[in-house]
Motif scaffolding. Structure first.
Motif, PDB file in Angstrom:
ATOM      1  N   THR A 141       6.737  12.132  -5.639  1.00 19.59           N
ATOM      2  CA  THR A 141       7.751  11.310  -6.297  1.00 19.59           C
ATOM      3  C   THR A 141       8.682  10.742  -5.232  1.00 19.59           C
ATOM      4  O   THR A 141       8.687  11.195  -4.085  1.00 19.59           O
ATOM      5  CB  THR A 141       8.583  12.125  -7.309  1.00 19.59           C
ATOM      6  OG1 THR A 141       9.595  12.860  -6.603  1.00 19.59           O
ATOM      7  CG2 THR A 141       7.727  13.091  -8.097  1.00 19.59           C
ATOM      8  N   GLY A 142       9.468   9.777  -5.646  1.00 20.82           N
ATOM      9  CA  GLY A 142      10.430   9.182  -4.725  1.00 20.82           C
ATOM     10  C   GLY A 142      11.607  10.079  -4.421  1.00 20.82           C
ATOM     11  O   GLY A 142      12.485   9.704  -3.634  1.00 20.82           O
ATOM     12  N   LEU A 143      11.638  11.269  -5.026  1.00 26.26           N
ATOM     13  CA  LEU A 143      12.704  12.232  -4.759  1.00 26.26           C
ATOM     14  C   LEU A 143      12.279  13.291  -3.743  1.00 26.26           C
ATOM     15  O   LEU A 143      13.111  14.086  -3.298  1.00 26.26           O
ATOM     16  CB  LEU A 143      13.124  12.916  -6.064  1.00 26.26           C
ATOM     17  CG  LEU A 143      13.660  11.990  -7.166  1.00 26.26           C
ATOM     18  CD1 LEU A 143      13.868  12.763  -8.461  1.00 26.26           C
ATOM     19  CD2 LEU A 143      14.950  11.314  -6.729  1.00 26.26           C
ATOM     20  N   LEU A 248      10.014   0.873  -0.366  1.00 27.11           N
ATOM     21  CA  LEU A 248       9.331   1.975  -1.044  1.00 27.11           C
ATOM     22  C   LEU A 248       7.869   2.080  -0.627  1.00 27.11           C
ATOM     23  O   LEU A 248       7.224   3.099  -0.872  1.00 27.11           O
ATOM     24  CB  LEU A 248       9.410   1.801  -2.567  1.00 27.11           C
ATOM     25  CG  LEU A 248      10.795   1.622  -3.197  1.00 27.11           C
ATOM     26  CD1 LEU A 248      10.683   1.655  -4.718  1.00 27.11           C
ATOM     27  CD2 LEU A 248      11.772   2.677  -2.702  1.00 27.11           C
ATOM     28  N   LEU A 249       7.338   1.027  -0.005  1.00 25.65           N
ATOM     29  CA  LEU A 249       5.936   1.059   0.394  1.00 25.65           C
ATOM     30  C   LEU A 249       5.734   1.893   1.651  1.00 25.65           C
ATOM     31  O   LEU A 249       6.650   2.052   2.462  1.00 25.65           O
ATOM     32  CB  LEU A 249       5.410  -0.357   0.627  1.00 25.65           C
ATOM     33  CG  LEU A 249       4.859  -1.054  -0.630  1.00 25.65           C
ATOM     34  CD1 LEU A 249       5.984  -1.469  -1.548  1.00 25.65           C
ATOM     35  CD2 LEU A 249       4.009  -2.256  -0.261  1.00 25.65           C
ATOM     36  N   ALA A 260      -0.065   2.278  -6.464  1.00 27.74           N
ATOM     37  CA  ALA A 260       0.501   1.838  -7.751  1.00 27.74           C
ATOM     38  C   ALA A 260       1.640   0.841  -7.547  1.00 27.74           C
ATOM     39  O   ALA A 260       1.862  -0.037  -8.377  1.00 27.74           O
ATOM     40  CB  ALA A 260       0.998   3.043  -8.548  1.00 27.74           C
ATOM     41  N   ILE A 261       2.376   0.970  -6.425  1.00 27.17           N
ATOM     42  CA  ILE A 261       3.428   0.000  -6.094  1.00 27.17           C
ATOM     43  C   ILE A 261       2.803  -1.237  -5.454  1.00 27.17           C
ATOM     44  O   ILE A 261       3.134  -2.371  -5.798  1.00 27.17           O
ATOM     45  CB  ILE A 261       4.462   0.613  -5.129  1.00 27.17           C
ATOM     46  CG1 ILE A 261       5.157   1.819  -5.765  1.00 27.17           C
ATOM     47  CG2 ILE A 261       5.494  -0.423  -4.711  1.00 27.17           C
ATOM     48  CD1 ILE A 261       6.155   2.505  -4.852  1.00 27.17           C
ATOM     49  N   GLU A 471       8.521   5.367  -7.715  1.00 25.75           N
ATOM     50  CA  GLU A 471       9.657   4.467  -7.949  1.00 25.75           C
ATOM     51  C   GLU A 471      10.909   5.234  -8.362  1.00 25.75           C
ATOM     52  O   GLU A 471      12.002   4.654  -8.392  1.00 25.75           O
ATOM     53  CB  GLU A 471       9.309   3.451  -9.041  1.00 25.75           C
ATOM     54  CG  GLU A 471       8.270   2.427  -8.617  1.00 25.75           C
ATOM     55  CD  GLU A 471       7.891   1.476  -9.738  1.00 25.75           C
ATOM     56  OE1 GLU A 471       7.431   0.368  -9.430  1.00 25.75           O
ATOM     57  OE2 GLU A 471       8.052   1.855 -10.929  1.00 25.75           O
ATOM     58  N   VAL A 472      10.745   6.507  -8.684  1.00 26.91           N
ATOM     59  CA  VAL A 472      11.893   7.315  -9.100  1.00 26.91           C
ATOM     60  C   VAL A 472      12.549   7.867  -7.831  1.00 26.91           C
ATOM     61  O   VAL A 472      12.221   8.941  -7.342  1.00 26.91           O
ATOM     62  CB  VAL A 472      11.468   8.446 -10.045  1.00 26.91           C
ATOM     63  CG1 VAL A 472      12.698   9.199 -10.553  1.00 26.91           C
ATOM     64  CG2 VAL A 472      10.670   7.885 -11.223  1.00 26.91           C
TER      65      VAL A 472
END
Length: 711
Positions: A141-143, A248-249, A260-261, A471-472
């Motif tokens: 996750t993005g966290l 984010l990539l 997915a991004i 994305e989170v």
């Protein structure tokens, strides 16, 4: 035979497999002098064969349906064209060596082989809960700390590129974001670091060309990708990606999987080829003055109100809300970008003096309609509008709702109009640009909820779109917290692309969103099939995910009622929710041992019909694409137009075999998806009670206004 090997067989190799595994069918073809004789032989074979289990019985009924439809013509709804169904004829020609088109893929015959194998009672074992969990846990996750560290490096690289970009804009400096004469590099760096937290900075500095995109991605794009993007630009396809979202990539070649991004930013060859000739999938969105749309609804002039169902209509304002924080490659409104009704020319989208008058007229449409009780403000993106503009729109909605309520006082019971119950703002900015969720916006949302609750509006929803757990991010987490603090609910809609459909990916997204207080609403099959060939995941994969993965988040009726009470929007002038919704959801999941909450429904948006996942496989094309017969969702109200539409047929844009090959190229093991062939029919899931409209304390009229349907 292993899936991966099956997918690579030639015609002759596949014929050998037929001879070895289902010789009865091959012998039947050899002894038949015509396709009709072959079909009669299969029918007798189906009657005589011993059925060992439920899977075999389903396979028998499925083959019978293919026999029934063979030789018929069906009307394909998305293209509006009639097409022949000749599944069994093609099988006969394959088995007898009389196929005219020997260049066609083997995919059709791979799928038919799978059906006859099931007829023999062969069952693919379903994955265990432990296997599902391991597939879920593999997605970052993005966290996650390591992901955050890599993105910090991306941000650092981009800060220096942004300094260069601002310095090179000396001829056309930004009023807000520019450097004063004599500033040192360190001062510029500090300033750009501060601007990074301002959503307006990212919109001003958005990447709009292939060369700049490659530069911001560390020159990591291949020459083939760059050639494709230049072709897209030449055709007039817009590019728009903010530095934040690009950060984010993963450009390193190792670490987290960002497919997915990436598939949302980079265009596919088929999309570029089709652009300029994309047809409107949402046929009801085609509006001609004075004429009903495809769903039978009469709408005001222009392209501001879109409508499919009696209870809800979409409002697209003439503001920056027509734009987005980025362009999704699989956007359902790519037709509108092609038509240039949607664009990224922000200055041209600022509200004109005439907009206020037009807004009043649009509100009158809602006010005077007998059935409308739900307004979805979207675009584009509702939160792209400036705070002042959005406040004006919400104020207009409030005044309309109050007038509609007052007018009802004069109407008899049974003749009263539906009053406004639900207000939704559609936005992807929580993922694309979470800095947009600033304190001023939260004040507007909180204030609107307080006063609208007092006149009977019961649901206040930000309808967002996170595509992947990556994305989170910490910024998105904070944006979610702020919105929930204003007393609004956040629901998520996922577009089920190939990358998002990988095993465990969707369950991981549900899990991380639920932990932050977000509930999932829809999982959409990709539509607009020709241009979206690269990202389309077959509807059978949605059914497979529903039955084999989502099942671990299913709740009992009692649990659903308990969850509803947690999420139910408080009515009245209560300024703050009693307790953090995220904490309550986490406690609820721990209490009931649920890894996530299966509150979303898997659906395809049928042109002019609405959302449904009730389908049956009735045929296969030469390419092995499934021909599906759909029924509308019987759990909700529709326009009466559905009574005139007859059978609904949709041809998927790729075969199951082609989909499995795509997954293999992404590093997935096709064997993990072996049961996908079994899902030849679907049924629309019931809606979670939060998404049902509350009852009125009075009887409304059954009469539908703004409707024109020819007999």
């Amino acid at each position: 035979m292993k899936q991966k090997k099956m997918l690579t067989l030639t015609f002759s190799q596949l014929k050998q497999i037929y001879n070895q595994e289902i010789p009865e069918v091959v012998e039947m073809a050899d002894k038949s002098s015509s396709v009709e004789e072959f079909k009669a032989g299969i029918l007798r074979f189906l009657e005589a064969c011993g059925i060992e289990n439920e899977a075999a019985e389903e396979a028998r009924e499925q083959i019978r349906l293919l026999l029934h439809y063979d030789g018929q013509n069906v009307h394909e709804l998305s293209t509006g064209q009639d097409m022949p169904v000749q599944t069994i004829r093609l099988l006969y020609e394959f088995l007898t060596g009389t196929l005219e088109n020997m260049e066609m893929p083997t995919d059709l015959f791979i799928e038919i082989f799978q059906m006859f194998k099931r007829l023999k009672g062969e069952v693919v074992p379903l994955p265990s809960p432990q296997r599902i969990k391991s597939r879920n846990d593999r997605w970052e996750t993005g966290l996650d700390e390591e992901v955050c560290e890599m993105r910090d490096e991306n941000k650092e690289r981009m800060l220096h590129l942004l300094i260069q970009k601002i310095e090179n804009r000396k001829s056309k400096p930004s009023v807000r974001f520019h450097f004063e004469e004599g500033m040192s590099y360190e001062e510029k760096y500090r300033l750009v670091s501060e601007w990074w937290n301002d959503f307006r900075f990212h919109l001003a500095m958005a990447v709009k060309s292939p060369s700049e995109l490659n530069r911001f991605l560390g020159n990591s794009l291949s020459s083939e990708t760059m050639y494709l993007l230049y072709r897209a630009r030449k055709k007039g396809m817009p590019f728009f990606a903010t530095p934040y979202y690009l950060s984010l990539l993963n450009v390193t070649g190792y670490g987290y999987n960002d497919e997915a991004i990436r598939s949302y930013i980079l265009y596919s060859p088929r999309l570029v080829e089709t652009y300029g000739n994309i047809r409107a999938w949402e046929k009801e969105d085609i509006v001609e003055a004075g004429k009903p749309n495809a769903a039978g609804w009469l709408l005001p002039d222009g392209h501001n109100i879109h409508r499919r169902y009696p209870e809800v209509a979409i409002l697209i304002p003439d503001t920056m809300g027509r734009a987005c924080g980025g362009l999704c490659a699989s956007c359902q409104r790519m037709y509108d970008f092609q038509s240039e009704r949607l664009n990224f020319e922000f200055e041209s989208l600022r509200p004109k003096e005439s907009w206020d008058r037009k807004l009043r007229r649009l509100m009158t449409y809602f006010e005077e309609d007998t059935q409308l009780r739900d307004i979805l403000i979207t675009g584009g993106d509702a939160l792209m509008s400036q705070n002042k503009t959005l406040q004006n729109i919400l104020d207009a909605v409030y005044r309309m709702a109050a007038r509609k309520q007052r007018a009802n006082l004069e109407r008899k019971d049974g003749e009263k109009y539906a009053e406004l119950q639900r207000v939704r703002l559609g936005s992807r900015l929580l993922a694309y640009l979470p800095m947009r969720i600033n304190d001023g916006l939260i004040d507007i949302l909180r204030e609107f909820k307080e006063k609208a609750s007092a006149i009977g509006v019961k649901q206040f929803i930000i309808q967002t779109h996170f595509q992947t757990p990556l994305e989170v991010t910490p910024e998105a987490k904070e944006a979610i917290r702020k919105i929930l603090s204003a007393g609004w609910i956040i629901t998520n809609q996922l577009v089920y692309t190939v990358a998002a459909s990988r095993r465990g990916h969707t369950t991981r997204l549900r899990q991380v969103l639920n932990s932050l207080g977000v509930v999932c609403y829809y999982t959409f099959s990709v539509k607009g099939f020709n241009e979206n060939y690269a990202v389309f995941a077959p509807n059978s994969r949605s059914m497979q995910e529903q039955q084999e993965e989502k099942i671990y988040g299913w709740m009992t009726q009692e649990q659903e009622e308990e969850l509803y009470k947690i999420l139910e929007t408080k009515v009245g002038a209560e300024k703050e929710p009693k307790e953090d919704v995220a904490k309550q959801l986490r406690r609820f999941m721990r209490k009931h041992h649920l890894p996530f909450l299966a509150t979303d429904r898997s659906v395809l948006n049928l042109p002019a019909i609405g959302k449904s996942m009730t389908f049956q496989l009735v045929g296969l094309t030469e390419e092995g694409k499934r021909i599906l017969r759909f029924e509308h969702d019987g759990t909700r109200h529709h326009s009466p137009i559905i009574d005139q539409m007859g059978q609904i047929y949709i041809v998927e844009n790729k075969s199951l075999a082609a989909y499995l090959r795509q997954l293999a190229k992404m590093g997935e093991d096709p064997e993990d998806y072996a049961s996908i062939w079994n899902y030849t029919k679907g049924e629309t899931e019931p809606r979670f009670s939060l998404y049902e409209y509350p009852d009125f304390p009075f009887r409304t009229t059954d009469r539908m206004s703004n409707l024109s349907i020819k007999e």
